[in-house]
Design a protein around this motif. Structure first.
Motif, mmCIF file in Angstrom:
data_model
loop_
_atom_site.group_PDB
_atom_site.id
_atom_site.type_symbol
_atom_site.label_atom_id
_atom_site.label_comp_id
_atom_site.label_asym_id
_atom_site.label_seq_id
_atom_site.Cartn_x
_atom_site.Cartn_y
_atom_site.Cartn_z
ATOM 1 N N GLY A 1 0.920 10.446 11.473
ATOM 2 C CA GLY A 1 2.350 10.291 11.687
ATOM 3 C C GLY A 1 3.139 11.477 11.186
ATOM 4 N N TRP A 2 2.737 11.987 10.016
ATOM 5 C CA TRP A 2 3.430 13.161 9.468
ATOM 6 C C TRP A 2 3.313 14.356 10.395
ATOM 7 N N PHE A 3 2.105 14.569 10.928
ATOM 8 C CA PHE A 3 1.909 15.736 11.793
ATOM 9 C C PHE A 3 2.636 15.559 13.125
ATOM 10 N N SER A 4 2.471 14.374 13.732
ATOM 11 C CA SER A 4 3.034 14.187 15.069
ATOM 12 C C SER A 4 4.557 14.124 15.040
ATOM 13 N N GLU A 5 5.124 13.572 13.960
ATOM 14 C CA GLU A 5 6.573 13.419 13.919
ATOM 15 C C GLU A 5 7.260 14.594 13.229
ATOM 16 N N ASP A 6 6.796 14.906 12.004
ATOM 17 C CA ASP A 6 7.483 15.943 11.232
ATOM 18 C C ASP A 6 7.100 17.353 11.684
ATOM 19 N N VAL A 7 5.806 17.668 11.592
ATOM 20 C CA VAL A 7 5.368 19.042 11.900
ATOM 21 C C VAL A 7 5.572 19.363 13.364
ATOM 22 N N TRP A 8 5.009 18.528 14.248
ATOM 23 C CA TRP A 8 5.122 18.811 15.668
ATOM 24 C C TRP A 8 6.584 18.749 16.139
ATOM 25 N N GLY A 9 7.335 17.813 15.572
ATOM 26 C CA GLY A 9 8.750 17.746 15.936
ATOM 27 C C GLY A 9 9.499 18.997 15.521
ATOM 28 N N TRP A 10 9.183 19.515 14.315
ATOM 29 C CA TRP A 10 9.853 20.744 13.859
ATOM 30 C C TRP A 10 9.494 21.923 14.745
ATOM 31 N N LEU A 11 8.190 22.023 15.097
ATOM 32 C CA LEU A 11 7.758 23.137 15.940
ATOM 33 C C LEU A 11 8.432 23.089 17.301
ATOM 34 N N MET A 12 8.507 21.909 17.898
ATOM 35 C CA MET A 12 9.142 21.794 19.202
ATOM 36 C C MET A 12 10.653 22.061 19.124
ATOM 37 N N GLY A 13 11.222 21.800 17.946
ATOM 38 C CA GLY A 13 12.642 22.070 17.772
ATOM 39 C C GLY A 13 12.939 23.517 17.445
ATOM 40 N N HIS A 14 11.912 24.291 17.126
ATOM 41 C CA HIS A 14 12.071 25.721 16.814
ATOM 42 C C HIS A 14 11.056 26.526 17.631
ATOM 43 N N PRO A 15 11.321 26.679 18.922
ATOM 44 C CA PRO A 15 10.340 27.345 19.795
ATOM 45 C C PRO A 15 10.026 28.781 19.399
ATOM 46 N N TRP A 16 10.997 29.518 18.858
ATOM 47 C CA TRP A 16 10.743 30.913 18.479
ATOM 48 C C TRP A 16 9.773 30.984 17.306
ATOM 49 N N TRP A 17 9.928 30.104 16.324
ATOM 50 C CA TRP A 17 8.986 30.078 15.210
ATOM 51 C C TRP A 17 7.593 29.672 15.696
ATOM 52 N N PHE A 18 7.530 28.728 16.606
ATOM 53 C CA PHE A 18 6.257 28.292 17.171
ATOM 54 C C PHE A 18 5.556 29.457 17.878
ATOM 55 N N ALA A 19 6.323 30.222 18.665
ATOM 56 C CA ALA A 19 5.755 31.371 19.372
ATOM 57 C C ALA A 19 5.263 32.435 18.394
ATOM 58 N N LEU A 20 6.025 32.680 17.309
ATOM 59 C CA LEU A 20 5.611 33.679 16.322
ATOM 60 C C LEU A 20 4.334 33.247 15.610
ATOM 61 N N ILE A 21 4.209 31.956 15.298
ATOM 62 C CA ILE A 21 2.995 31.465 14.637
ATOM 63 C C ILE A 21 1.785 31.651 15.537
ATOM 64 N N ILE A 22 1.920 31.298 16.830
ATOM 65 C CA ILE A 22 0.822 31.465 17.782
ATOM 66 C C ILE A 22 0.468 32.941 17.937
ATOM 67 N N LEU A 23 1.486 33.791 18.070
ATOM 68 C CA LEU A 23 1.242 35.222 18.236
ATOM 69 C C LEU A 23 0.567 35.814 17.016
ATOM 70 N N GLY A 24 1.026 35.429 15.820
ATOM 71 C CA GLY A 24 0.406 35.937 14.597
ATOM 72 C C GLY A 24 -1.041 35.514 14.465
ATOM 73 N N THR A 25 -1.327 34.270 14.867
ATOM 74 C CA THR A 25 -2.711 33.787 14.822
ATOM 75 C C THR A 25 -3.598 34.588 15.768
ATOM 76 N N LEU A 26 -3.111 34.864 16.975
ATOM 77 C CA LEU A 26 -3.882 35.639 17.950
ATOM 78 C C LEU A 26 -4.106 37.067 17.471
#
Length: 250
Positions: A46-71
């Motif tokens: 629940g924490w991941f699906s609601e809090d973490v995933w919700g935050w990531l979907m609400g901040h698309p630029w941060w999500f893109a930077l995290i994916i890019l940094g990982t790659l």
């Protein structure tokens, strides 16, 4: 799929690592969220699906930077080249051309690791680095006093050494992007023996030789190490084994 040195294509490596990571993550998540781990399913899930995933979907630029940094991090790990030497110093300047006997290793000492180079490493080196790499490979093969002497006024001799029979071997190292022509082989033929007193005259070319150069070398006893021979030598075979010379050690 595989490059010249037998390594898996780097881009394919990244894809395979991503697929493997996703598969492991899926299996681990399924195992953790089984009925035997209800608190993981309820609390962590629940924490991941609601809090973490919700935050990531609400901040698309941060999500893109995290994916890019990982790659980028994954690509850095996969593409990093770890074989052979990275840098070279100048060989010692010694004026005496007489060979020096090498001493046997002490009993019970561990054998050193065999020096090898990848072809892409040799291609990326400076001209001086390529010459030093050839000197290092000669030393690996047991040649005595292998050293780089190339420079202004070297008259075609880039590396010299002596084999177990006391014969002097003189190398000219060509890191050309194209093939080496007959004129270069003719010039080396005019200096290898008269100027450098070579018993074995060798030209090493990263990208091989033209047919006229090969024919001239065969007529005049010049040993040519083209790309296929250089690959075998750089990957661990003895130089004399590669070129099949009568000077090969017993």
């Amino acid at each position: 799929m595989f490059d010249e040195d037998g390594s898996l294509d780097p881009v394919l490596k990244v894809i395979l690592w991503l697929i493997l990571g996703l598969a492991i993550s899926k299996v681990a998540w399924k195992w953790l969220t089984q009925d035997a781990w209800p608190w993981v399913r309820d609390d962590v899930g629940g924490w991941f699906s609601e809090d973490v995933w919700g935050w990531l979907m609400g901040h698309p630029w941060w999500f893109a930077l995290i994916i890019l940094g990982t790659l980028v991090l994954l690509c850095f790990v996969v593409f990093s080249d770890r074989g052979g030497y990275v840098a070279y110093g100048d060989a010692p300047d010694e004026s005496d051309d007489s060979p020096v006997e090498s001493s046997d290793s002490e009993p019970g000492t561990a054998a050193p690791k065999v020096l090898t180079f990848r072809m892409k490493q040799l291609a990326a080196m400076s001209a001086d680095g390529f010459e030093q790499a050839c000197a290092d490979l000669l030393a690996r093969d047991g040649f005595q006093r292998a050293r780089r002497i190339g420079g202004s006024g070297d008259l075609g001799a880039d590396v010299v050494a002596w084999d177990d029979d006391g014969d002097k071997i003189v190398l000219q190292c060509k890191q050309y992007s194209g093939t080496v022509g007959s004129e270069a082989v003719q010039r080396f033929n005019g200096t290898a023996v008269p100027e450098h007193h070579a018993q074995v005259a060798v030209i090493v070319a990263l990208n091989g030789f033209t047919r006229p150069a090969t024919d001239f070398a065969r007529r005049h006893g010049i040993v040519l190490v083209g790309r296929p021979e250089l690959k075998r030598w750089a990957h661990g075979e003895h130089l004399y084994t590669v070129v099949k010379e009568e000077h090969s050690p017993a």
